[in-house]
Scaffold this motif. Structure first.
Motif, PDB file in Angstrom:
ATOM      1  N   GLY A  34      -1.510  -0.234 -17.886  1.00  0.00           N
ATOM      2  CA  GLY A  34      -1.475   1.221 -17.953  1.00  0.00           C
ATOM      3  C   GLY A  34      -0.861   1.773 -16.681  1.00  0.00           C
ATOM      4  N   ILE A  35       0.017   2.780 -16.821  1.00  0.00           N
ATOM      5  CA  ILE A  35       0.712   3.361 -15.671  1.00  0.00           C
ATOM      6  C   ILE A  35       0.245   4.792 -15.488  1.00  0.00           C
ATOM      7  CG2 ILE A  35       2.955   3.871 -14.647  1.00  0.00           C
ATOM      8  CD1 ILE A  35       4.164   1.701 -16.423  1.00  0.00           C
ATOM      9  N   VAL A  36      -0.314   5.102 -14.313  1.00  0.00           N
ATOM     10  CA  VAL A  36      -0.833   6.435 -14.023  1.00  0.00           C
ATOM     11  C   VAL A  36      -0.179   6.956 -12.746  1.00  0.00           C
ATOM     12  CG1 VAL A  36      -3.042   5.923 -15.127  1.00  0.00           C
ATOM     13  CG2 VAL A  36      -2.803   5.571 -12.661  1.00  0.00           C
ATOM     14  N   GLY A  37      -0.326   8.249 -12.514  1.00  0.00           N
ATOM     15  CA  GLY A  37       0.231   8.879 -11.320  1.00  0.00           C
ATOM     16  C   GLY A  37       0.506  10.335 -11.596  1.00  0.00           C
ATOM     17  N   ARG A  38       0.780  11.082 -10.545  1.00  0.00           N
ATOM     18  CA  ARG A  38       1.047  12.504 -10.715  1.00  0.00           C
ATOM     19  C   ARG A  38       2.353  12.711 -11.475  1.00  0.00           C
ATOM     20  NH1 ARG A  38      -0.422  12.128  -5.235  1.00  0.00           N
ATOM     21  NH2 ARG A  38       1.797  12.089  -4.738  1.00  0.00           N
ATOM     22  N   ASN A  39       2.429  13.820 -12.207  1.00  0.00           N
ATOM     23  CA  ASN A  39       3.678  14.164 -12.879  1.00  0.00           C
ATOM     24  C   ASN A  39       4.779  14.327 -11.837  1.00  0.00           C
ATOM     25  OD1 ASN A  39       2.513  14.178 -15.388  1.00  0.00           O
ATOM     26  ND2 ASN A  39       2.122  16.377 -15.427  1.00  0.00           N
ATOM     27  N   VAL A 192      -4.865  -4.006 -16.696  1.00  0.00           N
ATOM     28  CA  VAL A 192      -4.297  -3.775 -15.369  1.00  0.00           C
ATOM     29  C   VAL A 192      -3.831  -2.325 -15.317  1.00  0.00           C
ATOM     30  CG1 VAL A 192      -2.438  -4.378 -13.746  1.00  0.00           C
ATOM     31  CG2 VAL A 192      -3.505  -6.163 -15.130  1.00  0.00           C
ATOM     32  N   THR A 193      -3.997  -1.674 -14.160  1.00  0.00           N
ATOM     33  CA  THR A 193      -3.518  -0.306 -13.982  1.00  0.00           C
ATOM     34  C   THR A 193      -2.558  -0.261 -12.803  1.00  0.00           C
ATOM     35  OG1 THR A 193      -5.579   0.637 -14.846  1.00  0.00           O
ATOM     36  CG2 THR A 193      -4.167   2.093 -13.545  1.00  0.00           C
ATOM     37  N   TRP A 194      -1.358   0.297 -13.035  1.00  0.00           N
ATOM     38  CA  TRP A 194      -0.403   0.536 -11.957  1.00  0.00           C
ATOM     39  C   TRP A 194      -0.447   2.009 -11.603  1.00  0.00           C
ATOM     40  CZ3 TRP A 194       4.676  -2.231 -13.969  1.00  0.00           C
ATOM     41  CH2 TRP A 194       4.508  -3.628 -13.874  1.00  0.00           C
ATOM     42  N   GLU A 195      -0.694   2.313 -10.335  1.00  0.00           N
ATOM     43  CA  GLU A 195      -0.631   3.709  -9.877  1.00  0.00           C
ATOM     44  C   GLU A 195       0.695   3.928  -9.160  1.00  0.00           C
ATOM     45  OE1 GLU A 195      -2.930   7.072  -7.191  1.00  0.00           O
ATOM     46  OE2 GLU A 195      -3.431   4.963  -6.920  1.00  0.00           O
ATOM     47  N   VAL A 196       1.463   4.909  -9.644  1.00  0.00           N
ATOM     48  CA  VAL A 196       2.745   5.260  -9.037  1.00  0.00           C
ATOM     49  C   VAL A 196       2.491   6.409  -8.067  1.00  0.00           C
ATOM     50  CG1 VAL A 196       5.069   6.110  -9.486  1.00  0.00           C
ATOM     51  CG2 VAL A 196       3.985   4.546 -11.121  1.00  0.00           C
ATOM     52  N   HIS A 197       2.755   6.177  -6.787  1.00  0.00           N
ATOM     53  CA  HIS A 197       2.550   7.235  -5.792  1.00  0.00           C
ATOM     54  C   HIS A 197       3.316   6.912  -4.519  1.00  0.00           C
ATOM     55  CE1 HIS A 197      -0.273   5.101  -2.997  1.00  0.00           C
ATOM     56  NE2 HIS A 197      -0.485   4.369  -4.071  1.00  0.00           N
ATOM     57  N   ASP A 198       3.797   7.960  -3.876  1.00  0.00           N
ATOM     58  CA  ASP A 198       4.410   7.826  -2.546  1.00  0.00           C
ATOM     59  C   ASP A 198       5.455   6.712  -2.480  1.00  0.00           C
ATOM     60  OD1 ASP A 198       2.711   9.874  -1.509  1.00  0.00           O
ATOM     61  OD2 ASP A 198       1.090   8.414  -1.414  1.00  0.00           O
ATOM     62  N   GLU A 202       1.240   0.634  -6.982  1.00  0.00           N
ATOM     63  CA  GLU A 202       0.082  -0.122  -6.526  1.00  0.00           C
ATOM     64  C   GLU A 202      -0.691  -0.638  -7.743  1.00  0.00           C
ATOM     65  OE1 GLU A 202      -3.356   0.354  -3.080  1.00  0.00           O
ATOM     66  OE2 GLU A 202      -2.128   2.069  -3.668  1.00  0.00           O
ATOM     67  N   SER A 203      -1.025  -1.912  -7.717  1.00  0.00           N
ATOM     68  CA  SER A 203      -1.675  -2.549  -8.868  1.00  0.00           C
ATOM     69  C   SER A 203      -3.183  -2.639  -8.663  1.00  0.00           C
ATOM     70  CB  SER A 203      -1.107  -3.953  -9.079  1.00  0.00           C
ATOM     71  OG  SER A 203      -1.699  -4.565 -10.207  1.00  0.00           O
ATOM     72  N   PHE A 204      -3.924  -2.328  -9.754  1.00  0.00           N
ATOM     73  CA  PHE A 204      -5.383  -2.429  -9.756  1.00  0.00           C
ATOM     74  C   PHE A 204      -5.814  -3.233 -10.975  1.00  0.00           C
ATOM     75  CE2 PHE A 204      -4.294   1.426  -7.517  1.00  0.00           C
ATOM     76  CZ  PHE A 204      -5.178   1.474  -6.454  1.00  0.00           C
ATOM     77  N   GLU A 205      -6.834  -4.034 -10.815  1.00  0.00           N
ATOM     78  CA  GLU A 205      -7.350  -4.823 -11.930  1.00  0.00           C
ATOM     79  C   GLU A 205      -8.211  -3.937 -12.820  1.00  0.00           C
ATOM     80  OE1 GLU A 205     -10.114  -8.797 -12.721  1.00  0.00           O
ATOM     81  OE2 GLU A 205      -9.460  -8.275 -10.689  1.00  0.00           O
TER      82      GLU A 205
END
Length: 596
Positions: A34-39, A192-198, A202-205
């Motif tokens: 799953g890919i999350v992050g601010r618009n 798995v969650t990928w956070e898109v930022h800055d 960044e990968s999180f389990e």
């Protein structure tokens, strides 16, 4: 795990900003990401580069030979002159696609309300989106890239999609990357969650819940490092003034620290204080629907609805498209009048509706945000009692994710999510005491959804919510109702009960499409009635067992841990109940198959 695809040192920039700077990552067999992050931080751009739909300014994406990639992006590429059936299965003969279990499952899950030979040009945007999703899912892919697949799906559709993706590939096979703001879906499907930022990824389990826990840990570590840096600077200053510093031991951070951060966090809402303030603002009478019915052109949409809405009530409303949710909301805000029965409205009631149309912004499109804000109330009180806060419109904007630089932006140039947040701010500052939210989560990323939920936690009024976002609905409301066959029904078991009731409804008529015959029951007459009666009894028994198992497990945690014999006996009792539940569920599935 076998490697499917990877990215090395991806760099992407636009004229005014760098989106990614030297990002490297990989996707392996069995990954559900799953890919999350601010618009605006680059989620869709990342998906497009990995899928080969867009090229980075530097760096490269490599795909293992023979890997088949399927993509659902946000663009509509369907041909208006094509039909639903041809768009989904192409030129396959009826017996070919009808003999494929996956194709049948996808059609039943997404397209039961669409005519098989309907031209795509006659469909709504949401219906076309479902056709595009169905066309993708009937294919045979090693990796699926899905960009906001839950848009335009109702709660049932989202639940079906989650189940489909969980069983689509065997364990350890296939790959999934999905961008979505639906947090329930992320938790249900992703490992798995990928956070898109800055500029980084960044990968999180784990899914969304695990990601949040790890993000809290990450932020705690960052704060700890910054605090340590500041402490060292102060100690250095003391040494310069007084001599050598004392020796100190560095505290070791543990995973428990993340949990400790929330140990003293109070309940998200203070229902007693909010109820008291709601009564003082509303009185005891809000809106009563008394044996209300509504019909359009001799078609009865609602019938015999009895609902007395209380001050401070927080209710979610569920129902399939066309069930009458909008009509019900119209009765409450006064835009719809009953054809039978009556609506009784309290004298102090002020209803406001956050619609999907952004009507409140139409007269302000050319105005900068700061001008719009300047014309609003100068302050607003959130919360009740000792927790009450007096906030300015600027502080509210900050809580809703606006930066000071964005205050000069004309409203028409705001993103969809920013317009949505400004719309909510304008409505709240008008101080309604009954707030209706109609699909409020559209265009909002997960961080902004959390900010909206935080704001609503301290809103002291009656809240009614219609949303396909299950996480949001369960987070901001205390109870749920559903519309079935024109009747309003309370759901003590929440969304899960709604889904169970929907599964037990005789939906064969809705499944019929031209060219895609309805699934017919293998039973008829007395056997059919007996099977339906048994299913209802099974659902009641399964529900009771689930409740008993939950209570037993809670009691087990409080049991004397030194009483080994007692613990063993209690665990055995729970195991017996779980076995019975599993057997009953198996029988429930067998009957469901027999009924079609």
């Amino acid at each position: 795990m076998a490697h499917l695809l990877g990215a090395e040192a991806l760099h992407l920039e636009y004229p005014t900003t760098v989106v990614f700077d030297s990002v490297s990552l990989g996707v392996n067999e069995g990954d559900r990401i799953g890919i999350v992050g601010r618009n605006g931080d680059g989620k869709s751009s990342l998906l497009a580069m990995l899928a080969g739909r867009a090229q980075p300014d530097s760096g490269r994406v490599t795909v293992r030979g023979g890997v088949r990639i399927g993509v659902l992006d946000q663009a509509d590429v369907l041909d208006d002159d094509d039909t639903v059936g041809h768009a989904v299965v192409g030129d396959l003969a009826d017996h070919e696609w009808a003999g494929d279990a996956r194709v049948r499952d996808v059609i039943a899950g997404l397209l039961t309300d669409l005519a098989w030979d309907a031209p795509l040009g006659t469909l709504s945007g949401g219906q076309r989106r479902r056709v595009a999703l169905a066309r993708l899912l009937v294919g045979d892919w090693d990796v699926l890239f899905l960009d906001e697949p839950t848009n335009h799906l109702d709660v049932e559709g989202i639940t079906w999609l989650a189940e489909h993706l969980k069983r689509r590939w065997p364990a350890g096979a296939g790959g999934l990357l999905v961008v979505t703001h639906d947090r329930w879906f992320l938790d249900e499907v992703c490992t798995v969650t990928w956070e898109v930022h800055d500029r980084i990824v960044e990968s999180f389990e784990g899914g969304y819940a695990a990601y949040i826990l790890q993000r809290v840990e990450r932020d705690r570590q960052a704060a700890s490092i910054e605090a340590r840096r500041q402490n060292l600077a102060r100690k250095e200053l003391a040494w310069l003034r007084r001599g050598a510093p004392a020796r100190t031991a560095k505290p070791k951070f543990r995973i428990d620290a993340a949990n400790a951060l929330i140990a003293d966090v109070p309940e998200i809402r203070d229902p007693v204080a909010l109820q008291s303030l709601a009564v003082s603002r509303l009185g005891k009478d809000v809106v009563d629907l008394l044996d209300v019915s509504v019909a359009y052109d001799d078609r009865e949409v609602l019938r015999g609805v009895e609902w007395r809405i209380a001050p401070g009530e927080r209710t979610g409303i569920l129902g399939v498209n066309g069930a009458g949710k909008s009509t019900l909301l119209g009765l409450i805000d006064g835009t719809v009048h009953p054809t039978a029965g009556r609506v009784k409205r309290g004298k102090t009631v002020r209803v406001a509706t956050l619609t999907q149309r952004l009507d409140e912004l139409e007269d302000h499109l050319d105005d900068p945000v700061r001008v719009v804000v300047a014309g609003l109330r100068t302050s607003y009180t959130f919360g009740a009692g000792s927790k009450a806060q007096e906030l300015t419109p600027g502080q509210l904007l900050e809580r809703l994710g606006f930066s000071s630089a964005q205050l000069s932006t004309p409203v028409r140039d705001l993103s969809g999510g920013q317009k949505r947040r400004l719309q909510l701010l304008m409505i709240l500052l008008d101080q309604p005491n009954v707030l209706i939210l109609d699909e409020p989560t559209n265009d909002l990323d997960t961080d902004m959804l959390a900010a909206m939920e935080d704001l609503l936690d301290s809103w002291p009024g009656t809240l009614l919510v219609v949303s396909h976002d299950r996480y949001f609905l369960e987070r901001v409301t205390d109870q749920q109702y559903a519309i079935f066959d024109g009747h309003l029904r309370h759901l003590p078991g929440g969304v899960e009960e709604y889904l169970r009731l929907r599964r037990s409804q005789p939906d064969t008529a809705a499944r019929a499409t031209a060219g895609a015959p309805a699934a017919s029951s293998a039973l008829s007459g007395a056997d059919l009635r007996a099977a339906q009666k048994e299913i209802a009894a099974l659902e009641r028994r399964i529900g009771k067992l689930e409740k008993d198992i939950g209570s037993a497990r809670m009691a087990l945690a409080e049991h004397d841990q030194a009483d080994y014999a007692g613990l063993a006996a209690e665990m055995q009792r729970i195991a017996v109940m779980e076995t019975e539940r599993d057997d009953l569920e198996t029988r429930w599935y067998e009957l469901g198959e027999a009924l079609g």
